[in-house]
Design a protein around this motif. Structure first.
Motif, PDB file in Angstrom:
ATOM      1  N   TYR A   1      -7.887  -5.955  27.222  1.00 44.06           N
ATOM      2  CA  TYR A   1      -8.373  -4.619  26.882  1.00 44.06           C
ATOM      3  C   TYR A   1      -9.861  -4.607  26.501  1.00 44.06           C
ATOM      4  O   TYR A   1     -10.378  -3.568  26.069  1.00 44.06           O
TER       5      TYR A   1
ATOM      6  N   LEU B   1      -5.258  -1.080  35.238  1.00 43.23           N
ATOM      7  CA  LEU B   1      -4.089  -0.913  34.375  1.00 43.23           C
ATOM      8  C   LEU B   1      -2.814  -0.728  35.193  1.00 43.23           C
ATOM      9  O   LEU B   1      -1.766  -1.348  34.919  1.00 43.23           O
TER      10      LEU B   1
ATOM     11  N   SER C   1       0.241  -3.434  35.487  1.00 36.72           N
ATOM     12  CA  SER C   1       1.605  -3.057  35.092  1.00 36.72           C
ATOM     13  C   SER C   1       2.594  -3.312  36.225  1.00 36.72           C
ATOM     14  O   SER C   1       3.720  -3.774  36.011  1.00 36.72           O
TER      15      SER C   1
ATOM     16  N   THR D   1      -1.454   4.488  30.343  1.00 38.57           N
ATOM     17  CA  THR D   1      -2.641   4.423  31.201  1.00 38.57           C
ATOM     18  C   THR D   1      -3.635   5.518  30.831  1.00 38.57           C
ATOM     19  O   THR D   1      -4.841   5.264  30.687  1.00 38.57           O
TER      20      THR D   1
END
Length: 391
Positions: free
Chosen positions: A83, A112, A116, A133
């Motif tokens: 992040y 993102l 995922s 998201t």
């Protein structure tokens, strides 16, 4: 200085924080962070540390590095390392253009979503994924834009404050200048006229009752000299009151004034004008007020040349001894618009000040240009009681 140190600390903080997070997520016999994850995390921290030079490139690179980290088997606080891409997106929102912000946001959102999908393909289309998201894209953007707006607002208020301060200073300077001018005119009207009358009447008295006791002549001589000196001092005071820049002591020195004159000539030449100058070397005969008046006349005339004359036009300047003072003549050939009328505030001010010294200044348009003629007395007491020098 404190702000710079704080920003450096924030930039290089991930270099120390990322290894700590990775170590904190390592439990011997239970879980260890893969070597590839270590390499990707440390690389992300290093890129973030130097990312202030190119925020958009840093954001895109961190987004790309986050994809394999999202897909890897991570545990605990080590999951926070990818992040850094969100922090980089916030910096893009803070420092870059709108197009850069949109592009960086799309790339980070794609990272993102792809991360995922690689990690859990079965939960890609769940609302939780959509919300997370949007959260990890929207929050950095909003925070960056908020800080950006606050900086712009602070800069705007700072500029307004500086402008207000400048206007206040200008108003104060104008008020002081107006007051000086008013005092100068009052002195001229109330004192200088009477002093000149005293000098004249003493001269008449000496002529009428001449040949009496030598001691009376001596008294008349002393009174006449004292009154003449007082009149000269008043003229100097009038010029000083009309020009607050007399506080600039270096300009009173003859060498400094001569240097300033040639600096003004050089500036005009650098602006593209052909200046031919002849300056009498003995301007030291001028007193302090007359020297400064001479400098101001030259500066004002050359400024008018640069305002009104076409570039590369010829300018002739001469400062020569003439009688009990110095003659200043500046001519210019080639006026691009209309020649200066001679009624600008600068020229009017110079004319009035030189008149107080007992000199004269005149400007006129010629067939192909413009000219200025002035005569400045070497000292106030060298000026005649009534004006009338021929230029």
């Amino acid at each position: 200085m404190i702000d710079i140190r704080l920003r450096r600390t924030i930039r290089f903080a991930p270099m120390a924080l990322v290894p700590i997070l990775l170590i904190a997520s390592t439990f011997p016999g239970e879980f260890h962070v893969p070597l590839s994850y270590w390499l990707l995390g440390c690389a992300s921290a290093a890129i973030f540390a130097v990312g202030d030079r190119a925020p958009l490139a840093a954001s895109i690179t961190l987004s790309a590095l986050s994809v394999p980290m999202f897909a890897a088997q991570a545990w605990g606080v080590s999951e926070l390392v990818p992040y850094l891409g969100a922090v980089a997106l916030g910096e893009v929102a803070l420092r870059s253009s709108r197009a850069s912000r949109i592009f960086a946001a799309v790339v980070w959102a794609g990272a993102l979503v792809l991360g995922s999908w690689l990690d859990h393909p079965d939960i890609l289309w769940r609302w939780a994924t959509v919300v997370s998201t949007a959260l990890f894209v929207g929050l950095p953007l909003l925070l960056g834009l908020y800080v950006r707006s606050q900086r712009e607002l602070a800069a705007t208020y700072g500029q307004r404050a500086a402008d207000a301060e400048a206007r206040t200073a200008t108003a104060e300077t104008s008020a002081r200048s107006a007051e000086r001018t008013a005092v100068a005119r009052e002195l001229h009207d109330l004192v200088a006229h009477h002093m000149a009358a005293i000098v004249l009447r003493i001269g008449v008295a000496r002529h009428v009752i001449g040949g009496v006791d030598p001691r009376v002549d001596e008294v008349f001589d002393d009174v006449h000299l004292t009154a003449s000196d007082a009149l000269a001092d008043i003229r100097r005071l009038l010029a000083a009151l009309r020009d607050p820049s007399l506080d600039e002591v270096p300009l009173v020195d003859p060498d400094a004034v001569r240097s300033e004159i040639f600096d003004a000539i050089d500036r005009t030449r650098r602006a593209g004008y052909e200046v031919k100058a002849h300056v009498d070397a003995d301007i030291s005969e001028l007193d302090a007020i007359s020297r400064l008046s001479l400098l101001r006349v030259v500066q004002e005339a050359l400024t008018n040349v640069m305002k009104h004359a076409a570039t590369a036009s010829a300018v002739n300047l001469s400062i020569v001894r003439k009688g009990a003072g110095f003659s200043v003549r500046i001519t210019n050939i080639g006026v691009k618009n209309s020649p200066p009328s001679g009624e600008g505030y600068g020229v009017v001010g110079m004319r009035e000040r030189i008149a107080l010294l007992g000199g004269q200044l005149a400007t006129a348009a010629t067939v192909d240009g413009w000219e200025l003629d002035a005569w400045i007395p070497a000292a106030a007491d060298a000026a005649p009681a009534t004006p009338g020098h021929t230029l």
